[in-house]
Design an enzyme around this catalytic site. Structure first.
Site, mmCIF file in Angstrom:
data_model
loop_
_atom_site.group_PDB
_atom_site.id
_atom_site.type_symbol
_atom_site.label_atom_id
_atom_site.label_comp_id
_atom_site.label_asym_id
_atom_site.label_seq_id
_atom_site.Cartn_x
_atom_site.Cartn_y
_atom_site.Cartn_z
ATOM 1 N N CYS A 18 0.831 -1.212 0.000
ATOM 2 C CA CYS A 18 0.000 0.000 0.000
ATOM 3 C C CYS A 18 0.862 1.256 0.000
ATOM 4 C CB CYS A 18 -0.922 -0.020 1.212
ATOM 5 S SG CYS A 18 -1.918 1.467 1.387
ATOM 6 N N CYS A 49 -0.046 3.975 2.441
ATOM 7 C CA CYS A 49 0.218 3.645 3.845
ATOM 8 C C CYS A 49 1.713 3.672 4.130
ATOM 9 C CB CYS A 49 -0.306 2.246 4.165
ATOM 10 S SG CYS A 49 -1.949 1.909 3.474
ATOM 11 N N ASP A 50 2.487 2.976 3.303
ATOM 12 C CA ASP A 50 3.884 2.701 3.636
ATOM 13 C C ASP A 50 4.897 3.537 2.848
ATOM 14 O OD1 ASP A 50 2.861 0.870 5.377
ATOM 15 O OD2 ASP A 50 3.157 -0.861 4.069
HETATM 16 P P1 FAD Z 1 -11.016 -5.918 5.654
HETATM 17 O O1 FAD Z 1 -10.120 -5.209 6.569
HETATM 18 O O2 FAD Z 1 -10.425 -6.691 4.522
HETATM 19 O O3 FAD Z 1 -11.928 -6.896 6.537
HETATM 20 C C1 FAD Z 1 -12.709 -7.907 5.951
HETATM 21 C C2 FAD Z 1 -13.368 -8.738 7.022
HETATM 22 O O4 FAD Z 1 -14.225 -9.700 6.415
HETATM 23 C C3 FAD Z 1 -12.407 -9.557 7.877
HETATM 24 O O5 FAD Z 1 -12.925 -9.672 9.183
HETATM 25 C C4 FAD Z 1 -12.432 -10.928 7.182
HETATM 26 O O6 FAD Z 1 -12.033 -11.985 8.027
HETATM 27 C C5 FAD Z 1 -13.893 -11.010 6.844
HETATM 28 N N1 FAD Z 1 -14.260 -11.922 5.765
HETATM 29 C C6 FAD Z 1 -13.755 -12.042 4.509
HETATM 30 N N2 FAD Z 1 -14.431 -12.980 3.807
HETATM 31 C C7 FAD Z 1 -15.399 -13.446 4.641
HETATM 32 C C8 FAD Z 1 -16.457 -14.418 4.505
HETATM 33 N N3 FAD Z 1 -16.665 -15.084 3.371
HETATM 34 N N4 FAD Z 1 -17.257 -14.653 5.580
HETATM 35 C C9 FAD Z 1 -17.080 -13.979 6.754
HETATM 36 N N5 FAD Z 1 -16.113 -13.046 6.930
HETATM 37 C C10 FAD Z 1 -15.291 -12.795 5.885
HETATM 38 N N6 FAD Z 1 -5.129 1.423 5.222
HETATM 39 C C11 FAD Z 1 -4.900 2.611 5.830
HETATM 40 O O7 FAD Z 1 -5.787 3.450 5.851
HETATM 41 N N7 FAD Z 1 -3.708 2.852 6.442
HETATM 42 C C12 FAD Z 1 -2.689 1.954 6.500
HETATM 43 O O8 FAD Z 1 -1.613 2.218 7.056
HETATM 44 C C13 FAD Z 1 -2.902 0.672 5.863
HETATM 45 N N8 FAD Z 1 -1.923 -0.257 5.820
HETATM 46 C C14 FAD Z 1 -2.182 -1.462 5.260
HETATM 47 C C15 FAD Z 1 -1.184 -2.433 5.299
HETATM 48 C C16 FAD Z 1 -1.418 -3.691 4.801
HETATM 49 C C17 FAD Z 1 -0.327 -4.734 4.880
HETATM 50 C C18 FAD Z 1 -2.685 -4.005 4.215
HETATM 51 C C19 FAD Z 1 -2.959 -5.382 3.676
HETATM 52 C C20 FAD Z 1 -3.663 -3.028 4.124
HETATM 53 C C21 FAD Z 1 -3.433 -1.750 4.650
HETATM 54 N N9 FAD Z 1 -4.397 -0.735 4.590
HETATM 55 C C22 FAD Z 1 -4.164 0.457 5.227
HETATM 56 C C23 FAD Z 1 -5.710 -0.952 3.929
HETATM 57 C C24 FAD Z 1 -6.798 -1.239 4.975
HETATM 58 O O9 FAD Z 1 -6.352 -2.263 5.832
HETATM 59 C C25 FAD Z 1 -8.118 -1.613 4.304
HETATM 60 O O10 FAD Z 1 -8.524 -0.576 3.434
HETATM 61 C C26 FAD Z 1 -9.228 -1.852 5.324
HETATM 62 O O11 FAD Z 1 -8.860 -2.835 6.271
HETATM 63 C C27 FAD Z 1 -10.513 -2.286 4.644
HETATM 64 O O12 FAD Z 1 -11.473 -2.556 5.594
HETATM 65 P P2 FAD Z 1 -12.695 -3.510 5.299
HETATM 66 O O13 FAD Z 1 -13.454 -3.568 6.580
HETATM 67 O O14 FAD Z 1 -13.393 -3.090 4.086
HETATM 68 O O15 FAD Z 1 -12.086 -4.951 4.945
#
Ligand code: FAD
Length: 303
Positions: free
Chosen positions: A130, A133-134
């Site tokens: 990202c 982020c990084d």
């Molecule tokens: P997610 O965080 O992907 O959560 C998805 C959820 O759904 C999880 O609980 C998962 O287990 C669950 N799930 C998935 N499939 C299923 C299913 N079939 N049934 C039930 N549950 C399921 N963003 C920033 O703003 N700042 C940062 O510094 C940053 N650093 C990052 C670093 C890394 C290494 C990564 C990978 C991402 C980073 N991001 C950062 C991006 C950020 O993490 C995401 O934009 C954010 O987490 C998205 O949130 P979300 O709730 O949409 O999905």
């Protein structure tokens, strides 16, 4: 049945749970891994009002905030299908099935991996996914961006303003990004583009990344680039495979939502990285999660 059932426990799901619970309606949240991608994140420095935190700490804070309310938290539950009807039904891998008057889908996304030696070993130790982020962690250093599509070229342009040098590595014979991005890229003095190159290894000294090896696909020769960071930009895959045939998905597999987070099925809302909403970030996912929960509440009081 639940009034609102949230599927997914990342920032979007947690925000949706807090907003729904505060309406005093019956709220449940089922997720495979509470915290989501945040659990895999080292430092977070862009969630406004929190100057600096760590991913696992942030994930714990999300769960604590949700637990503060009367929310039925179902962890380690993976959804496998959604069926619309009088009530909306979410089937779980465990064999159980949950029923709700409205559903908020927040199953997020995952970065596509290169699948080469060194990538996993040096993840968060030079290997990053990202740039928003990084990127700042690599100020003044040399990095590579792997992937010459829109996200790779955008990342290269973004990083070129922060780091000392960017090597952009594309597998094909041409970049696949929009022409305007390619034109902008060409004006940057500290970016080198390598085409027709297959990344074969990320190398390091045991602690941190120190290089990247690629194969010149025309000559078959291996080349090594000395650097401190590798940004992998070969695609963000939404976790929506389980929704095929139910809600409408975009060509990239993202759930199509309107301004209130409503999907193609009445009563089914979605938020965060799994949707068509651009810019995949924690603060955006959380905001969209709040919005989808309010959308669901709005739906409930009208039906
Ligand atoms: P997610 O965080 O992907 O959560 C998805 C959820 O759904 C999880 O609980 C998962 O287990 C669950 N799930 C998935 N499939 C299923 C299913 N079939 N049934 C039930 N549950 C399921 N963003 C920033 O703003 N700042 C940062 O510094 C940053 N650093 C990052 C670093 C890394 C290494 C990564 C990978 C991402 C980073 N991001 C950062 C991006 C950020 O993490 C995401 O934009 C954010 O987490 C998205 O949130 P979300 O709730 O949409 O999905």
């Amino acid at each position: 049945p639940f009034d609102v059932l949230i599927v997914g426990g990342g920032p979007a799901g947690a925000a949706a749970a807090v907003y729904a619970a505060r309406k005093g309606i019956r709220t449940g949240i089922a997720s495979e891994r509470f915290g989501g991608q945040v659990l895999d994140t080292l430092g977070i420095e862009n969630f406004v009002s929190i100057k600096e935190t760590e991913g696992p700490k942030f994930a714990l804070a999300l769960e604590e905030h949700v637990r503060h309310y009367d929310v039925d938290i179902m962890n380690l539950q993976r959804a496998k299908a959604l069926k619309a009807g009088e009530l909306i039904e979410v089937e779980l891998e465990s064999g159980a099935s949950l029923k709700a008057k409205s559903v908020v889908i927040t199953t997020g996304a995952r970065w596509r991996k290169l699948g080469v030696p060194g990538e996993e070993q040096y993840r968060n130790k030079g290997v990053a996914y990202c740039p928003h982020c990084d990127g700042p962690l690599f100020k003044g250093k040399r990095v590579a961006v792997v992937g010459g599509g829109n996200s790779g070229v955008e990342a290269a342009i973004d990083l070129a303003g922060i780091v000392a040098h960017v090597t952009l590595i594309e597998f094909g014979e041409q970049l696949r990004a929009d022409a305007v991005l390619q034109q902008k890229l060409a004006t940057l003095p500290n970016v080198t583009t390598v085409l027709n190159a297959q990344t074969t290894e990320v190398t390091g000294d045991g602690q941190r990344v120190n290089g990247l090896v690629y194969k010149d696909r025309a000559s078959g020769e291996e080349q090594r680039v000395e650097l401190e960071g590798v940004f992998v930009q070969i695609g963000l895959v939404p976790n929506t495979e389980w929704l095929k045939g139910s809600v409408d998905l975009s060509r990239h597999g993202e759930i199509v939502v309107d301004a209130k987070g409503q999907t193609s099925i009445p009563g089914v809302f979605a938020a965060g990285d799994a949707t068509t909403v651009p810019f995949k970030q924690i603060i955006i996912a959380a905001g969209e999660g709040a919005k989808a929960a309010l959308g669901a509440f709005d739906y409930l009081i009208r039906s």
